[in-house]
Design an enzyme around this catalytic site. Structure first.
Site, PDB file in Angstrom:
ATOM      1  N   ARG A  30       0.831  -1.208   0.000  1.00  0.00           N
ATOM      2  CA  ARG A  30       0.000   0.000   0.000  1.00  0.00           C
ATOM      3  C   ARG A  30       0.863   1.254   0.000  1.00  0.00           C
ATOM      4  NH1 ARG A  30      -1.341   1.484   4.299  1.00  0.00           N
ATOM      5  NH2 ARG A  30      -2.313  -0.378   5.174  1.00  0.00           N
ATOM      6  N   TYR A  83     -15.774  14.180 -17.280  1.00  0.00           N
ATOM      7  CA  TYR A  83     -16.170  12.772 -17.148  1.00  0.00           C
ATOM      8  C   TYR A  83     -17.277  12.663 -16.082  1.00  0.00           C
ATOM      9  CZ  TYR A  83     -15.495   7.766 -16.328  1.00  0.00           C
ATOM     10  OH  TYR A  83     -15.669   6.416 -16.199  1.00  0.00           O
ATOM     11  N   ASP A 155      -6.861  16.468 -16.597  1.00  0.00           N
ATOM     12  CA  ASP A 155      -7.115  15.044 -16.852  1.00  0.00           C
ATOM     13  C   ASP A 155      -6.795  14.788 -18.326  1.00  0.00           C
ATOM     14  OD1 ASP A 155      -8.210  12.586 -17.538  1.00  0.00           O
ATOM     15  OD2 ASP A 155     -10.004  12.830 -16.299  1.00  0.00           O
ATOM     16  N   LYS A 180      -7.509   3.297 -19.876  1.00  0.00           N
ATOM     17  CA  LYS A 180      -7.930   3.553 -21.253  1.00  0.00           C
ATOM     18  C   LYS A 180      -6.766   3.351 -22.226  1.00  0.00           C
ATOM     19  CE  LYS A 180     -11.790   4.693 -19.221  1.00  0.00           C
ATOM     20  NZ  LYS A 180     -12.050   6.060 -18.813  1.00  0.00           N
TER      21      LYS A 180
HETATM   22  C1  LIG Z   1     -12.456   6.678 -17.644  1.00  0.00           C
HETATM   23  C2  LIG Z   1     -12.114   8.078 -17.280  1.00  0.00           C
HETATM   24  C3  LIG Z   1     -11.876   8.438 -15.952  1.00  0.00           C
HETATM   25  C4  LIG Z   1     -11.993   7.448 -14.803  1.00  0.00           C
HETATM   26  O1  LIG Z   1     -11.052   6.442 -14.930  1.00  0.00           O
HETATM   27  P1  LIG Z   1     -11.261   4.974 -14.273  1.00  0.00           P
HETATM   28  O2  LIG Z   1      -9.964   4.311 -14.537  1.00  0.00           O
HETATM   29  O3  LIG Z   1     -12.423   4.361 -14.984  1.00  0.00           O
HETATM   30  O4  LIG Z   1     -11.554   5.192 -12.838  1.00  0.00           O
HETATM   31  C5  LIG Z   1     -11.542   9.747 -15.679  1.00  0.00           C
HETATM   32  N1  LIG Z   1     -11.453  10.671 -16.650  1.00  0.00           N
HETATM   33  C6  LIG Z   1     -11.695  10.361 -17.954  1.00  0.00           C
HETATM   34  C7  LIG Z   1     -11.566  11.424 -18.977  1.00  0.00           C
HETATM   35  C8  LIG Z   1     -12.032   9.056 -18.311  1.00  0.00           C
HETATM   36  O5  LIG Z   1     -12.277   8.759 -19.590  1.00  0.00           O
END
Ligand SMILES: *Cc1c(COP(=O)(O)O)cnc(C)c1O
Length: 369
Positions: A30, A83, A155, A180
């Site tokens: 952790r 998001y 992000d 992603k």
């Molecule tokens: C999918 C996504 C998230 C969240 O990510 P997870 O790995 O699903 O928690 C945050 N921001 C954007 C732009 C995303 O496409």
């Protein structure tokens, strides 16, 4: 890389040196583990940042960035087209911690400026919105943040470092859903938070560790393997996305094609400037005929997985009205340009001809309605 979550120390003295930061190493996963350290450093290098912390999901990355930056009494300003889960975090969770939030149009730095408050401490934006692919005024917002001493959190999940390195444009903290495009195989849920400032990095690491946002060693291993092919996947997908956007452009039954590389995209010029002539792997489009047309297209284009994710090595189709934006009223969706006929395609690495054949099959089914 290994899958252990606990590490042997040589002696109490050695453990002491580790915890005091005099020695490098690991004690308990952790607090950090070799796989996360290697993956975190890899993504940091791609983003041109000194430090990076891997978290158990993209949402954990956003959570760690915000927990490390904000305290009760602060205000967070964010782009309105974030998001869905991020919007929920801002709407429901941060206010419970005494952190006020508000949203403004991130494509317009003046609208963002007008929404600032004396207690604003940070700004959170996504450079490319989902699914309309609107491009934020990153330069304008970074100038605002710099002038007011605000922390700018970006992000960068959609553009990826292949198209944009937000830190080079003034971002203080960059976050990713590694789930992603970076990991790219829909087999690991992971996030990442990076920064150049050692004190910010320490605060992010402390938040992620204390709140238990740590990633699993196995997921980090999968993502590190996925990252090896990231540039190849991204380049191939972007090339096919351009061909698909052109193919959809002339097709009957298609009301509009939403792709930053098209001159009719509202942010075409800004995208060109910010992404250096790259347009990414996402193509959204609107079919004439609403939900019935969307159903027919999805059923006929069987080779395009209908799944609520993006950035996979295989192409995925999503229908925002029934998934990412289902929380909005039909009216709000229509106003946002997200009617029942809108589909979003995340282009993968399949042969271009295969993808175009799928699109053709989908469009034929729509035409036959
Ligand atoms: C999918 C996504 C998230 C969240 O990510 P997870 O790995 O699903 O928690 C945050 N921001 C954007 C732009 C995303 O496409």
């Amino acid at each position: 890389m290994a899958l252990s979550v606990a590490y042997v120390a040589e002696s109490p003295d050695a453990l002491d040196a580790l915890y005091e930061g005099h020695d490098q190493g690991f004690s308990y996963a952790r607090e950090g583990h070799p796989n996360a350290a290697a993956l975190g450093a890899d993504i940091a290098a791609r983003e041109g940042l000194a430090h990076g912390v891997v978290t158990g999901s993209g949402m954990a990355a956003i959570g760690a960035a915000l927990l490390a930056t904000l305290r009760a009494g602060d205000h967070l300003l964010a782009g309105a087209a974030l998001y869905g889960r991020s919007l929920r975090l801002l709407r429901e969770d941060l206010p419970r911690l005494g952190i006020a939030t508000s949203l403004a149009d991130a494509t317009d730095a003046r609208a963002m400026e007008a929404a600032l408050r004396p207690e604003t401490r940070a700004i959170l934006i996504e450079p490319v919105s989902n699914p309309l692919l609107r491009v934020a005024d990153l330069e304008g917002i970074a100038a605002l943040a710099r002038a007011r001493g605000l922390t700018l959190i970006v992000d960068n999940t959609f553009p990826t470092p292949a198209m944009l390195r937000p830190a080079a444009h003034g971002a203080d903290i960059v976050v990713h859903s590694v789930t992603k495009l970076l990991a790219g195989h829909s087999d690991a849920t992971l996030g990442w938070v990076g920064t150049n400032a050692p004190d910010r990095h320490a605060a992010i690491e402390a938040a992620a560790t204390t709140w238990g946002m740590t990633a699993s060693p196995f997921d980090c291993w999968l993502a590190a393997r996925g990252l090896l092919s990231f540039e190849l996947r991204q380049a191939r997908a972007a090339q096919s996305a351009a061909a698909i956007a052109a193919h959809l452009g002339g097709a009957p039954g298609v009301v509009r094609v939403i792709y930053p590389g098209r001159p009719d995209h509202p942010d075409h010029a800004r995208a060109r400037a910010l992404f250096g002539g790259q347009w990414g792997n996402m193509v959204s489009f609107e079919l004439r005929g609403g939900r019935a047309a969307a159903n027919a297209f999805v059923r006929a284009a069987r080779g395009l997985a209908f799944a609520p994710t993006l950035g996979d090595i295989s192409s995925t189709l999503s229908h925002p009205a029934s998934s990412s934006h289902r929380g909005l009223s039909a009216e709000a969706r229509a106003q946002a340009g997200l009617g029942e006929g809108v589909l979003r395609l995340s282009v993968g690495v399949e042969p271009e001809a295969t993808l175009l054949a799928e699109i053709t099959a989908g469009l034929a089914a729509v035409a036959a309605l």
